[in-house]
Scaffold this motif. Structure first.
Motif, short mmCIF file in Angstrom:
data_model
loop_
_atom_site.label_atom_id
_atom_site.label_comp_id
_atom_site.label_asym_id
_atom_site.label_seq_id
_atom_site.Cartn_x
_atom_site.Cartn_y
_atom_site.Cartn_z
N ASN A 1 5.35 26.30 2.92
CA ASN A 1 6.27 25.48 3.70
C ASN A 1 5.52 24.47 4.58
O ASN A 1 5.76 24.35 5.78
N VAL A 2 4.58 23.75 3.95
CA VAL A 2 3.79 22.76 4.68
C VAL A 2 3.80 21.44 3.92
O VAL A 2 3.94 21.40 2.69
N ILE A 3 3.63 20.36 4.67
CA ILE A 3 3.50 19.03 4.11
C ILE A 3 2.06 18.57 4.31
O ILE A 3 1.53 18.66 5.43
N LYS A 4 1.45 18.10 3.26
CA LYS A 4 0.05 17.66 3.31
C LYS A 4 -0.04 16.17 3.00
O LYS A 4 0.62 15.67 2.09
N ILE B 1 0.85 -1.19 0.00
CA ILE B 1 0.00 0.00 0.00
C ILE B 1 0.89 1.24 0.00
O ILE B 1 1.73 1.42 0.88
N ILE B 2 0.66 2.09 -1.00
CA ILE B 2 1.47 3.30 -1.16
C ILE B 2 0.67 4.50 -0.65
O ILE B 2 -0.47 4.72 -1.04
N ASN B 3 1.30 5.27 0.24
CA ASN B 3 0.74 6.54 0.69
C ASN B 3 1.53 7.68 0.06
O ASN B 3 2.70 7.51 -0.31
N PHE B 4 0.90 8.85 -0.02
CA PHE B 4 1.55 9.99 -0.67
C PHE B 4 1.51 11.23 0.22
O PHE B 4 0.57 11.42 1.01
N LYS B 5 2.55 12.06 0.07
CA LYS B 5 2.60 13.35 0.75
C LYS B 5 2.98 14.42 -0.26
O LYS B 5 3.75 14.16 -1.20
N ILE B 6 2.44 15.63 -0.05
CA ILE B 6 2.74 16.77 -0.92
C ILE B 6 3.48 17.82 -0.11
O ILE B 6 3.11 18.11 1.04
N TYR B 7 4.50 18.40 -0.72
CA TYR B 7 5.17 19.55 -0.10
C TYR B 7 4.78 20.80 -0.86
O TYR B 7 5.05 20.94 -2.06
N ASP B 8 4.12 21.74 -0.14
CA ASP B 8 3.72 23.03 -0.69
C ASP B 8 4.78 24.04 -0.28
O ASP B 8 4.82 24.50 0.86
N SER B 9 5.65 24.41 -1.21
CA SER B 9 6.80 25.25 -0.87
C SER B 9 6.41 26.67 -0.51
O SER B 9 7.06 27.31 0.32
N ALA B 10 5.37 27.20 -1.13
CA ALA B 10 4.97 28.58 -0.85
C ALA B 10 4.55 28.75 0.60
O ALA B 10 4.82 29.80 1.22
#
Length: 302
Positions: free
Chosen positions: A104-107, A93-102
């Motif tokens: 500076n948060v990880i979602k 099972i693959i989970n994903f995370k996003i880095y929003d640089s503007a």
């Protein structure tokens, strides 16, 4: 001196926010023998991410299995990510995370995927959605009409929409107005069409594609424009007289058929632009003319 220290502290806080380091998401590719891939786009809080510092990463049980930064594809005028995920076992099972640089948060991405060797998801037209929160997957045409042109009748049958316009109308360059599912887009082929700002030839049926907001659903729709308008009027039945249905149509000698409960009652031709069905008892009727079907209810009034 105190103000100077406050300024220094404020500068440090701002600098930390602006120049904060992106997460160190990396993977030792030599550890793994299998791969799967994604061609996708990133969305955080309803906004597509477009900075090359924005990125997505894949994880299995907390271990990073791949990461990719946003790229701009000039030929498509689109921002995408090309993510390769590594594994030694199908079914993980693959989970994903996003880095929003503007910001500076990880979602965290709620949607997961099962690892399948050599499997690929997405392309430049229908990309895979990495989004927090998740985007909608509806791909419906909710309404369809034309700018500066009145349609007499509209019939929706599944994913086919038929519109009737006045006889003699030039339908070779119509400006379509449409309402879609939230966030969805309408296309002819892969050419995006904007409601109220287009020119489309409807002399033949037009095949549209509606792409959902998350781009996971691509639904085919057909819009047909026919010449010949019909108007329907009714008068309810009263104690001393039956009900009446009047049909106005712009082509004489066209047959209008009246049915009730699926049983044909009568058929009459259009003369001088109209025909009238008289002495109808209360009930639900269907009038059919030139491919147009209209349900009419005659009520019994006291």
């Amino acid at each position: 001196m105190r103000n100077y220290k406050h300024i220094i502290l404020l500068f440090f806080i701002i600098s930390s926010s602006v120049f904060a380091q992106s997460p160190d998401w990396s993977v030792n590719e030599n550890k793994f023998q299998y791969t799967m891939s994604f061609e996708g786009f990133l969305t955080v809080d309803g906004k597509n991410l477009t900075s090359t510092n924005d990125k997505v990463a894949a994880f299995v049980n907390g271990e990073c299995r791949g990461s990719a930064n946003v790229l701009y594809v000039a030929s498509e005028k689109k921002y995408v990510v090309y993510l390769t995920v590594f594994s030694n076992t199908d079914g993980e099972i693959i989970n994903f995370k996003i880095y929003d640089s503007a910001n500076n948060v990880i979602k965290e991405v709620a949607k997961t995927k099962v690892f399948e060797n050599n499997k690929h998801y997405g392309d430049l037209f229908q990309s895979y959605s990495f989004a927090s929160p998740s985007l909608k997957s509806d791909a419906e045409i909710i309404d369809f009409s034309f700018k500066d042109l009145k349609t007499a009748t509209k019939i929706v049958d599944g994913s086919q929409i038929t519109l009737y316009v006045a006889k003699g109308t030039n339908v070779s360059a119509l400006n379509a107005l449409f309402e879609l599912s939230a966030g969805a887009g309408l296309f002819i082929g892969t050419a995006n069409k904007i409601s109220g700002s287009n020119t489309i030839d409807f002399n033949s049926p037009v095949q549209f594609q509606v792409l959902s907001e998350d781009q996971s659903v691509l639904k085919q729709w057909t819009v047909i424009v026919k010449l010949g308008s019909a108007l329907f009027y009714k008068k309810d039945a009263v104690c001393y007289a039956g009900g009446v249905v009047k049909v106005l149509y712009d082509e004489n000698d066209t047959l209008a058929t009246l049915t009730k409960g699926g049983v044909k009652i009568t058929a009459q031709t259009i003369q001088n632009g109209e025909t009238v069905f008289n002495n109808l008892e209360a009930g639900k009727y269907n009038v059919s003319i030139g491919g147009i079907n209209k349900e009419i209810v005659i009520n019994q009034k006291q």
